[in-house]
Design a protein around this motif. Structure first.
Motif, short mmCIF file in Angstrom:
data_model
loop_
_atom_site.label_atom_id
_atom_site.label_comp_id
_atom_site.label_asym_id
_atom_site.label_seq_id
_atom_site.Cartn_x
_atom_site.Cartn_y
_atom_site.Cartn_z
N THR A 248 0.95 -0.97 -0.51
CA THR A 248 0.18 0.46 -0.21
C THR A 248 0.68 1.32 0.25
O THR A 248 0.91 2.07 -0.77
N PHE A 249 1.74 1.04 0.84
CA PHE A 249 2.87 2.23 0.80
C PHE A 249 3.53 3.14 0.13
O PHE A 249 4.25 4.18 -0.75
N ASN A 250 3.96 1.47 -0.35
CA ASN A 250 5.19 1.62 -1.46
C ASN A 250 4.22 2.55 -2.66
O ASN A 250 4.58 2.72 -3.76
N GLY A 274 4.94 4.31 11.30
CA GLY A 274 3.45 4.66 12.55
C GLY A 274 2.67 3.86 12.33
O GLY A 274 2.10 2.93 13.03
N TYR A 275 2.39 2.91 10.49
CA TYR A 275 1.76 1.25 11.44
C TYR A 275 3.09 0.23 12.14
O TYR A 275 1.84 -0.60 11.92
N GLY A 276 3.84 0.58 11.86
CA GLY A 276 4.60 -0.66 12.53
C GLY A 276 5.32 -1.54 10.66
O GLY A 276 5.32 -2.49 11.32
N ILE A 277 5.25 -0.72 10.25
CA ILE A 277 6.43 -1.41 8.76
C ILE A 277 7.21 -1.18 8.51
O ILE A 277 7.50 0.10 8.39
N ARG A 278 8.13 -1.60 8.34
CA ARG A 278 9.12 -1.39 7.88
C ARG A 278 9.33 -1.16 6.51
O ARG A 278 9.22 -1.93 5.92
N PRO A 279 10.19 0.11 6.29
CA PRO A 279 10.60 0.52 4.43
C PRO A 279 11.05 -0.40 4.19
O PRO A 279 12.69 -1.14 4.74
N CYS A 280 11.00 -1.22 2.32
CA CYS A 280 12.67 -1.60 2.21
C CYS A 280 12.55 -0.84 1.35
O CYS A 280 13.52 -0.07 1.16
N VAL A 281 14.20 -1.95 0.92
CA VAL A 281 14.70 -1.13 -0.26
C VAL A 281 13.73 -0.83 -1.21
O VAL A 281 14.53 0.42 -1.63
N ILE A 282 12.89 -1.52 -2.34
CA ILE A 282 12.62 -0.65 -3.41
C ILE A 282 11.85 0.76 -2.38
O ILE A 282 11.60 1.55 -3.74
#
Length: 528
Positions: A248-250, A274-282
């Motif tokens: 969703t965020f990507n 903030g949603y506890g989702i770790r950003p990835c390299v993408i």
């Protein structure tokens, strides 16, 4: 394929010693040119680019009818002719139903697949055939065939008929998320944003859930059409009962970057956390690419440091992206520094990375370092060179005046177990040939290699390069023969190529040839 008369004219031209004084070597060059310009058989044809190889491999993974089960070509041609006779869907359906020969055709899913692909841009014959196929005894369309028909109607903006078909699919429980994705894409392409949203809201009527996966489909469709703010509104309205995920965020990161609002994309990284989702390299690499496009390399360096601090270091794709953009903006030394930094940090690099690294070194004039990377670093890292790697090296050698080294590398490439030359491998060498004026000897070697060793057929770019080079080298008779063969193989030359050739052959008083070129240019204008 070259006609006998064309080869005869080549012989006559060469025997007048306009091009090559040595008649003794004529047969070899004539044979090379004959084989070069003939279309090779499917068995020995070699793709001219690695990209086309990759695309071919991808196509091979798509579902296709086995050759043994494919419909007879005569039946396909017959049905195509019948489908093109009517002016409306009803006319086409009536024609097919009333024809006794059509009744003898055994309907199959393979036949449907082939006909729908044939009429993918012509909705009336497609729908007429589709309806007729439904009347064949014992035959039922698959949901894949329905999806294709939905896409054809949506592409033609026949949304009323598309919805009717969706209703039919609903009766047989054939509507899937793939169907919905096609609808959303076509509504968005026609700027019917609210219809796209309504389709999402009515998922329950088709037995589908409004969940993260389906919401992401809608958001992705809107963001790709640059309706990011509308997508954002939809997300905020539904986030309380539909949980977002990393995708969703990507999607939003891609969307904000697409409309050049990179700061919002960067802010989305913080929202993910903030949603506890770790950003990835993408996530980071997408933003990095946008900063590169804006030539804001200070921000790029800051982002690389941020990624390292967050425990999400850049990967080979990230570094390759930066290297390519730095090279594009002629920041060659900085590109080399980035490449060296990635290697120092232990990044697992790949062939594309090394191709970009070698290109940057070559553009920086650091030839020996590029050779070391190719001959030492890549083997040490167990990275095999590809055709693009060799092509980058050949181009670098030719640009810096090392034509002999380029030619030697081409020969090594021919013996390589990893890859073989394509037309792009020869382009720098052909350009060098014209630049140095070594047409009678050097060009013969190249043409012989292309034809005899690697069985390569000329494409539009190669014909264009040769015709322009020969015209500038005062060999317009040869250029004209290539032009004629190009037309015979149904390749359309660029207008500027025709103009250049016409000017040159007029200077040589080749009036018949000039008249034919002018006629062709007039035909080109009519078709534009």
């Amino acid at each position: 394929m070259w006609s006998r008369s064309l080869i005869t004219r080549w012989r006559s031209y060469f025997n007048r010693r306009v091009l090559i004084p040595s008649v003794g070597s004529l047969d070899k060059l004539d044979g090379a040119l004959r084989r070069l310009c003939c279309t090779t058989s499917a068995a020995c044809f070699r793709s001219t680019t690695e990209t086309s190889n990759l695309l071919a491999a991808r196509r091979c993974t798509e579902p296709r009818c086995p050759i043994s089960l494919s419909a007879k070509q005569s039946e396909i041609d017959f049905l195509i002719t019948k489908c093109l006779t009517g002016s409306s869907v009803d006319d086409i359906l009536k024609t097919l139903m009333c024809d006794e020969a059509c009744a003898q055709i055994s309907m199959s899913h393979c036949l449907v697949d082939q006909l729908l692909r044939r009429f993918k841009d012509d909705w009336k014959p497609a729908l007429g055939f589709f309806r007729w196929a439904m009347t064949c005894p014992g035959f039922r369309h698959t949901h894949e065939a329905y999806d294709v028909m939905v896409d054809i109607l949506g592409k033609a903006r026949q949304f009323g008929k598309m919805r009717e078909l969706i209703d039919e699919m609903h009766q047989s429980n054939l509507v899937t998320l793939k169907t919905v994705a096609k609808m959303l894409r076509r509504y968005s392409g026609a700027e019917q944003w609210e219809e796209a949203v309504r389709t999402f809201d009515e998922l329950g009527a088709h037995g589908l859930q409004k969940n993260t996966e389906s919401m992401n489909l809608l958001l992705d469709t809107l963001c790709k059409e640059k309706r990011v703010e509308r997508a954002r509104e939809i997300f905020l309205e539904r986030k309380s009962h539909i949980q977002p995920d990393a995708l969703t965020f990507n999607i939003f990161i891609h969307g904000w970057c697409k409309i050049n609002r990179v700061e919002e994309a960067h802010w989305t990284i913080q929202e993910m956390k903030g949603y506890g989702i770790r950003p990835c390299v993408i996530s980071y690499t997408t933003i990095m690419k946008s900063y590169c496009e804006q030539s804001d390399f200070n921000k790029v360096h800051e982002l690389i440091d941020e990624m390292a601090a967050q425990g999400c270091p850049p990967n080979a794709v990230s570094y390759t992206t930066v290297i390519c953009w730095l090279t594009k903006f002629e920041e060659y030394d900085e590109a080399v520094k980035i490449a060296q930094r990635s290697i120092r940090t232990g990044c697992k690099v790949d062939t594309l990375f090394y191709n970009s690294y070698i290109h940057a070194l070559g553009r920086a004039g650091r030839i020996q370092e590029a050779v070391d990377v190719f001959e030492v670093e890549m083997p040490k890292s167990s990275i095999s060179p590809t055709t693009s790697t060799y092509n980058t090296m050949i181009c670098m050698f030719c640009r810096n005046g090392y034509q002999q080294k380029a030619l030697e590398l081409l020969k090594d490439m021919g013996r390589s177990p990893f890859c073989k030359p394509d037309l792009q491998s020869y382009h720098p060498l052909l350009k060098s040939c014209f630049k140095l004026g070594e047409i009678d000897s050097y060009l013969k070697v190249l043409l012989d290699s292309m034809a005899n060793e690697h069985h390569l057929s000329l494409d539009l770019a190669t014909y264009t390069l040769l015709i322009h080079g020969l015209c500038q080298a005062d060999r317009c008779s040869w250029a004209y023969l290539l032009f004629e063969d190009m037309i015979a193989q149904e390749l359309t030359p660029k207008y500027q190529t025709c103009r250049l050739l016409l000017d040159e052959i007029k200077l040589k008083s080749m009036y018949d040839a000039a008249e034919r070129v002018e006629v062709y240019m007039k035909q080109m204008k009519k078709l534009q």
